[in-house]
Design a protein around this motif. Structure first.
Motif: not given
Ligand SMILES: Nc1ncnc2c1ncn2[C@@H]1O[C@H](COP(=O)(O)OP(=O)(O)OP(=O)(O)O)[C@@H](O)[C@H]1O
Ligand SMILES: [Mg+2]
Lengths: 232, 746
Positions: B257, B261, B410, B413-414, B416-417, B420-421, B670, B674, B678
């Protein structure tokens, strides 16, 4: 006098070298007038305008705009000054790409006390039908109209334009200049404009020629020429 | 190339994201290397111990002497007769004494000296806790022994008293070994045979054959204990397996991850270089030269990060390895550095970041340089969502915030990702803790309403002593490959000691056949299934049909009415073998078979978890740090990508506060989304992990996240976000107004 500048000096320090950019500027402009600053690249036009607009500060001398001693304001007061008194129009429009036309204008109306009516301003700059478009869906001239609308929505006392036609073609440039003249007439906004183009000087009440940080010539037009009659 | 200077300067002027990425990579690599190598080394150590000290396959307790020569001939095995006894001194201490074996389960003696007659070997912790120095005298059953040295036993690696009381208490429980002749003189010893099959394939079949042969001969097998399934060895295996899986799953996930990232981060950072790339390209730089130049970025960030992390990991190994060896005493083997893991840790980040760089730079080559030089912004069209959005009704601030999120999907989403991570990392340890808490509180405490359990040697009949409740049990063994075993407990139909709920939360009374969830899960049973098993005691076969599933994680049991169990076993219906009690009771020693204290059992669970603790907590803290860095990096990125807008807003007379609100708060939704995404993702993945571990764990753990921990996690994430915002505020303040005046891009 609406703008009254006395012995304004400004120099930049980069490393050990000090460049004196403004060497004692004297300048006056009446309320409701149109002033044009002419001068070669690097002569200090933008620097001067930035100081007048409260973006930058002079080292010494006095800059009075509508009774406010701009050079003495602290950062917070400068922010308020820009926010309430000054409208900016830039060469590259500087619109926020994520916002629509009307939202871009709202960027300014949102923070001003008594903004003009949005539709009226859109009408005035001639882009009423494009209010839901995004900046990148507009031509350069249209974008500059949006930028002018954004500048005048708060009904500023002073409109500062740094080469507003610098990125535009001949006929679009002319229509933008026309628009600025209309704004000046309709709202009584004092306008100070920078340009490379000497022909444009014809539409001004006063013309300042800058060279190496000094005003080398100043002329008064008794009868300014309407923008549509200017040719170059 | 002169451009290398430019790379270093770019990294230096924009330190945060590059150093942040480097840190993330270094940290993940360190975790990966450390956990993997320790787990590998523990495995090696265990295997070496097992073979060097000939760990038995089974330990067999019989009612008669075994003809060892005959057995060796018949079954191709090594056999050594051995003995064990619990010697309890006056103050309640128990020393479990074994006879010194020379062929199987040979003790690992730290002094290396042979054991003489009249000497005793102790386990190190016991000796230390009780203040024994080498040469001291230890009295056992009136006889004096000289403490000659420390030892560990391959068949008794985890030194705990019993399966139920797994807490290690070296002050009160220890191991000892004496010479075989000396052992003869210790009273109450139980003899057993340690057996090692020479052919290690198909052990089960060989065991079955041997059992069959013994039964045929009329020998009664009192206990047939598979050494690796014995808790004192199996816990070590569990731990090694757990660690092995954890060390592969968790740090690899973290590393992967992190790489993804930082790969995306690299992508966005280089995207900003489009103007420069376009200009250089236009001026005749070749694609290859530019590519080589930009590859320096990932090589520096990933290469340095991976190197630092890997080296740090290698240095940390010894520390963790030694720690593990104090918990599970085994002779230390020289540390092996697995080249594969080291290479993996060194290369993975470099590869992923380089690939990301190559893709992003290649994409730029597809665009005309003239377009690139303009900032590559003008040509992208308004996306579908943007066009559809009509936000006239909203306040400007809301409009702006929504527009910004939608404009750069994008980036959103980044973010958000990233959140989440980060959420998953933050919640990782909390979920583990939560699960165990659930097991203890919801599971054990809700199931058992008793303090002590006493099991007698002989069946009793009639009413139990006042204030207690009787039960009977049968130790069932499934007739399958896995030889799953469990207790079937018969309870009075109105039991108040064992309280059960069905899966819907309704009360269940033990007038039916009820299986607990973990056992049902383990065997894949549902209501209505019939299982066939045999009674461990007499080998007779039985079958019962499951009527209910109880929602408890308190153990692997089948409960049924006492009378029915007795009927099944052909016993009078008022027979019982043990009682549940709230008060401590005393019985004659030979009357009682086992005593269990619920408090001791709970303490045991806790200690088991505590041992996992250091790993879980260090992972949690690491995860927390990583989460924080991620949120900071992502927020910083948002600020950087808004430089133009921020500068413009400053010119237009926006106040600092207003800008902060517009730019930084636009991400709050966001972040919240997230987080919300998550949590279930994490619980889901922990559940998968537990299921993967279920075979090797002594218990089935439900993946649960306590509501308070969910809130706590949320508060932490929001605080982290606030902290990141605070740090980004400085960055916003530094942005000059002249930025807006100079360029026309954004
Ligand atoms: N932040 C700065 N630091 C150092 N020197 C500066 C800075 N800003 C401007 N200068 C210098 O000041 C001088 C005047 O700059 P200015 O931008 O006012 O010129 P200009 O008349 O607007 O030119 P142009 O027509 O090209 O826009 C230039 O020589 C420039 O190099
Ligand atoms: Mg300029």
């Amino acid at each position: 006098m609406f703008i009254h500048i006395l012995n304004l000096k400004k120099s930049y320090q980069s490393g050990v070298v000090t460049t004196e950019v403004l060497k004692g500027i004297e300048m006056k402009l009446e309320k409701g007038g149109i002033g044009v600053i002419l001068g070669p690249s690097g002569s200090g036009k933008s620097t001067l305008m930035n100081i007048i607009g409260g973006i930058d500060r002079g080292d010494s001398g006095s800059v009075v705009v509508d009774g406010i001693e701009v050079n003495q304001l602290d950062d917070n007061k400068l922010t308020t000054y820009r926010r309430e008194q000054i409208g900016f129009v830039f060469q590259f429009y500087n619109l926020v790409p994520s916002l629509t036309v009307s939202e871009n204008i709202e960027v300014v109306s949102h923070i001003s006390h008594s903004p003009l009516n949005m539709d009226e301003v859109l009408e005035a700059v001639g882009i009423k039908d494009k209010k839901h478009r995004f900046p990148r869906e507009l031509s350069g001239g249209e974008q500059q109209r949006v930028s002018i609308a954004r500048a005048i929505i708060k009904n500023p006392k002073l409109l500062l334009c740094d080469e507003p036609t610098g990125a535009l073609d001949y006929s679009t440039s002319r229509s933008i200049l026309q628009l600025l003249q209309q704004v000046n007439e309709k709202y009584g906004t004092t306008i100070l404009m920078i340009t490379h183009n000497t022909a444009i000087a014809a539409m001004a009440d006063r013309v300042f020629k800058l060279r190496s940080g000094e005003i080398v010539a100043e002329s008064v037009n008794q009868i300014p020429v309407p923008a549509e009659r200017i040719e170059w | 190339m002169i451009l290398i200077k430019k790379v270093l300067r770019t990294i230096w002027t924009d330190k945060a994201p590059y150093l942040g990425s480097m840190f993330l990579i270094a940290f993940s690599c360190m975790l990966m290397v450390m956990m993997n190598l320790v787990s590998k080394n523990l495995n090696n150590t265990y295997s070496a111990y097992k073979s060097n000290h000939v760990m038995s396959d089974v330990e067999v307790y019989l009612d008669t002497e075994l003809d060892m020569a005959d057995m060796k001939k018949r079954f191709n095995v090594k056999i050594e007769q051995s003995g064990v006894t619990d010697y309890s001194s006056k103050d309640g201490q128990i020393l479990r004494i074994f006879s010194f074996n020379t062929q199987i389960n040979t003790p690992a003696v730290s002094s290396g000296k042979k054991l003489e007659s009249g000497e005793i070997l102790l386990d190190k912790l016991y000796a230390k806790k009780n203040g024994y120095e080498i040469g001291d005298i230890v009295q056992i059953a009136g006889k004096k022994y000289k403490y000659a040295g420390d030892m560990t036993l391959p068949n008794y690696i985890y030194v705990a008293k019993s399966k139920d009381e797994v807490i290690r208490d070296p002050k009160n429980f220890g191991l000892a070994v004496v010479d075989k002749d000396d052992f003869e003189s210790i009273p109450n010893a139980t003899p057993f045979y340690a057996i090692k099959f020479n052919n290690s394939n198909n052990l089960k079949a060989q065991e079955t054959a041997m059992k069959g042969y013994l039964r045929e001969k009329g020998t009664k097998i009192i206990k047939w204990e598979n050494t690796e399934k014995n808790y004192s060895v199996s816990y070590v295996l569990v731990k090694i397996n757990l660690m092995g899986k954890l060390s592969i799953v968790a740090p690899s996930m973290i590393l992967l991850l992190t790489c993804v990232l930082t790969g995306i981060l690299m992508w966005r950072l280089l995207n900003r270089e489009s103007v420069i790339i376009g200009t250089l390209y236009a001026q005749g730089y070749r694609k290859k030269e530019l590519m080589r130049h930009y590859l320096v970025f990932p090589l520096i960030v990933a290469g340095m990060g991976a190197m630092i992390g890997t080296i740090a990991g290698v240095f940390m190994i010894n520390f963790l390895y030694n720690f593990m060896l104090t918990t599970f005493p085994m002779p230390k083997e020289p540390i092996v550095y697995d080249l594969g893991i080291l290479m993996f840790s060194l290369l993975l980040p470099v590869v992923i970041l380089c690939v990301s760089t190559i893709i992003v730079v290649n994409r730029m080559f597809k665009i005309r340089p003239s377009q690139l030089m303009k900032g590559n912004k003008k040509n992208d069209k308004a996306n579908f969502i943007e066009r559809k959005l009509r936000l006239d009704k909203f306040k400007f601030v809301t409009k702006f915030q929504i527009r910004e999120q939608v404009r750069s999907l994008s980036r959103t989403i980044f973010l958000l990702f990233g959140i989440i991570v980060a959420t998953m990392f933050l919640q990782y340890g909390l979920t583990m803790k939560s699960s165990v808490d659930y097991l203890l509180n919801e599971g054990i405490s809700k199931l058992y309403h008793l303090k002590y359990e006493y099991v007698f040697n002989e069946y009793k009949r009639g009413a139990p002593p006042k204030g207690t409740e009787q039960f009977n049990t049968m130790y069932a063994i499934m007739d399958d490959e896995a030889e799953t075993n469990f207790y079937i407990t018969g309870l009075p139909k109105n039991s108040t000691r064992i309280l059960l709920n069905d899966l819907k939360g309704n009360k269940l009374t033990p007038d039916k056949v009820i299986i607990t969830t973990p056992l049902a899960k383990k065997m894949g049973l549902t209501i209505g299934d019939t299982i066939r098993f045999y009674n461990f005691e007499d080998g007779k076969k039985y079958s019962i049909t499951i009527e209910e599933i109880a929602d408890t994680y308190g153990g692997e049991f089948i409960f049924m009415p006492l009378s029915e169990l007795n009927a099944m076993l052909d016993l009078p219906s008022d027979t019982y073998i043990g009682i549940f009690s709230d008060v401590e009771m005393t019985f004659a020693k030979k009357e009682i078979k086992t005593t269990k204290s619920m408090d001791a059992i709970k303490a045991g669970f806790h200690s088991l978890i505590d041992q996992m603790g250091i790993m879980i907590y260090s992972l949690t803290i690491s995860a927390f740090v990583i989460g924080l860095v991620i949120i900071y990096l992502v927020t910083g990125l948002v600020v950087d990508e808004h430089k133009g807008t921020i500068s413009l807003f400053k010119v237009l007379g926006y106040k600092k506060k207003e800008i902060n609100k517009l730019i930084l708060n636009s991400n709050i939704f966001t972040v919240i989304i997230g987080y919300i995404l998550g949590v279930p993702l994490l619980v889901g993945s922990v559940d998968v992990m537990y299921q993967a571990l279920a075979e090797s764990l002594p218990m089935v753990i439900p993946a649960k996240l306590n509501i308070w921990y969910i809130l706590l996690g949320f508060v932490i994430v929001m605080l982290t976000f606030e902290l990141a915002k605070l740090m980004s505020r400085k960055k916003i303040n530094r942005i000059a107004m002249s930025d807006a005046l100079k360029s026309g891009t954004e």
